[in-house]
Design an enzyme around this catalytic site. Sequence first.
Site, PDB file in Angstrom:
ATOM      1  N   HIS A 122       0.835  -1.224   0.000  1.00 29.58           N
ATOM      2  CA  HIS A 122       0.000   0.000   0.000  1.00 29.58           C
ATOM      3  C   HIS A 122       0.860   1.261   0.000  1.00 29.58           C
ATOM      4  CE1 HIS A 122      -3.190  -2.830   1.301  1.00 29.58           C
ATOM      5  NE2 HIS A 122      -2.257  -3.286   2.119  1.00 29.58           N
TER       6      HIS A 122
ATOM      7  N   SER B 226      12.968  22.118 -16.421  1.00 27.85           N
ATOM      8  CA  SER B 226      11.716  22.852 -16.610  1.00 27.85           C
ATOM      9  C   SER B 226      12.019  24.178 -17.292  1.00 27.85           C
ATOM     10  CB  SER B 226      11.076  23.103 -15.246  1.00 27.85           C
ATOM     11  OG  SER B 226      10.228  24.235 -15.291  1.00 27.85           O
TER      12      SER B 226
ATOM     13  N   LYS C 142      14.490  22.492 -11.292  1.00 26.49           N
ATOM     14  CA  LYS C 142      13.884  21.184 -11.566  1.00 26.49           C
ATOM     15  C   LYS C 142      14.785  20.218 -12.324  1.00 26.49           C
ATOM     16  CE  LYS C 142       9.628  20.381 -11.528  1.00 26.49           C
ATOM     17  NZ  LYS C 142       8.925  19.382 -10.736  1.00 26.49           N
TER      18      LYS C 142
ATOM     19  N   GLU D   4       8.829   8.500 -16.868  1.00 28.28           N
ATOM     20  CA  GLU D   4       7.413   8.863 -17.039  1.00 28.28           C
ATOM     21  C   GLU D   4       6.931   8.527 -18.448  1.00 28.28           C
ATOM     22  OE1 GLU D   4       6.775  12.971 -15.801  1.00 28.28           O
ATOM     23  OE2 GLU D   4       8.288  12.666 -14.261  1.00 28.28           O
TER      24      GLU D   4
END
Length: 460
Positions: free
Chosen positions: A154, A275, A281, A288
Site C-alpha cells: 500500500h 523545466s 527542476k 514517465e
Amino acid sequence: MKLWGGRFETGVNEQANDFHSSLAFDKRLYKQDIKGSMAHAEMLGKQGIIPKEDATAICASLAEILADIESGALQIQDAEDIHSFMEAELTARIGKTGGRLHTGRSRNDQVALDMRMYVKDEIDEIKALLFRFLQKHLDTARDHVNTIMPSFTHLQKAQPITLAHHIMAYLQMFRRDYERLEDCRKRVDIMPLGSGALAATVYPIDREFVRERLGFSAISENSLDAVSDRDFCIELVAALSIIMTHLSRFCEEIIIWASEEFSFVTVSDAYSTGSSIMPQKKNPDMAELIRGKTGRVYGNLMGLLTMMKSLPLAYNKDMQEDKEAVFNAIDTTKICLAVFTGMFEELKFNKERMYTSACGGYTNATDAADWLVKKGVTFREAHEIIGKLVLYAIGEKKPLGELSLGEFKKISELFDETIYPAISAQVCVNARNIAGGPAESAVNAAIANAEKYLEGLKNA
Ligand code: ARG
C-alpha cells in the site's frame, strides 16, 4: 501496376485508393517479401512449374532490387502494397517473366509469410534487449545484497529487505517475459506459403523446400487457418504488453524513489530533463514517458483483438490493420527497453537514505512479534502486544529499539535484553533466510540460479 485489373471496368475512387493502400507502412516488410519470393521462385523452378531459367532470372533481379532498396537507389512508392510494388518492379526490370513469380501463390499466404518472418526477427531482437537488461539486474543485485531498504505494501513501509532482493523481483518478471517470447516464437515459426488465397494450389509445389530455405520449423496444416490466423500477432503484442506493464511498474518506483521525499535514487542528468520556468527542476521524464507509452502498447493489443473478433474465415481486408499495431508495439517496446536499460545503468542508489528509511516506520514490528512467539506466546497474542507497543512508541516518538527495557516491560513482562539485537534491521533481513527470502544467503542463491539461467541462454 495493379495486380487485379482484368475484371474491372473503371478505376478505384482516388480517396478509396489511398484509403486501402498499405504501402506506407508495409514497405518495412521489403526484405521478408523479397526473401520469401526468392524461395518461392527457386522452388517453382526446381519443381518444373516455371522454366528454371525464369526462376534464376527472377531471383537475380530480386537480389538487385534488394540491393537497390538498401543503397537508397530505389524508392518504395506508387503501389497498393509491398507485394504489388515488388511484382511491378520485377516486371519493369525483366519483363513478362516477372509475371511468373506469383504462380501458385496469393498475397494472402504471402503477407502471412512476410509477417511471420518479420515477427520472428523482431522477437530475436527483443530477446537480445531483454538479455542485456537481465544482465544489468544481476550486476546491480550482486552489488547490493547488503543494501538494506524498506519494502512496501500500500506504499506504506512494511518490512526491511535488501535492494538486491527488490531488483531480483524484477529479474523474475523480465525472465518470464523472455520465456513468453520464446514460447510465442514457437507458434510464429510456422511456414504458411502454399496456402494460396485460402484453398492451397493445384501446382505440385514443394512446401518443405520453401520451409527449409526460409528457416521455419514446420509448415502450416490448414490453408484456411494459415491465411486467416493472426494469433501470433496477438500473442506477441500480449507478451509485449506484459513487458510494458513490468517496465511501467519499475518506472513508477524510480519516479517515486527519485522524489526528494524518498531520495532513494538519483537519475543521471543524461536521463532527466529540466523545466522551462523552474530553474531548480530535474525531472525523471524518461521513466514517465515509458510509463505513458505502456498505454499505446495496450491499445495495440486491444486493437488487434477487436479487429480479429468475429471475422469469418478466411482472409478479410480488416486484417491489413494488423501491421501498424504490431509494428508500433514492437518499436515502442524496443525503444522503451533500450532507454530504460540506459537509465538503469546510470542510476545511483542512496544506500544511507535507504537504510535510515528501513529503520523507521516500525518495519521491525513483525520481528518483535516473532521474538514473543519464540517465548511461547501465540502469534495472535504477540501481534496484539506489539500493536500496543508500537502505539506507545509512536506516542513517545521513538523507534522500538530506543525504548528502554522498562518501557518494553510495561507492555509485557516477557521482554528481556535479547529483544534489542533481534529487531535490528540487519537481523530482520537475515533471519528471513528461507528459499525465496531476502536474507543474503537466499538472495545469493537466487542470483546463482539467475546466473546459470543467463549462462544457458548465452550458450543456447
Ligand atoms: N495488403 C494486404 C494486407 O496487408 C495484403 C493482402 C491482400 N489480399 C487481398 N486479397 N486483398 O493484408
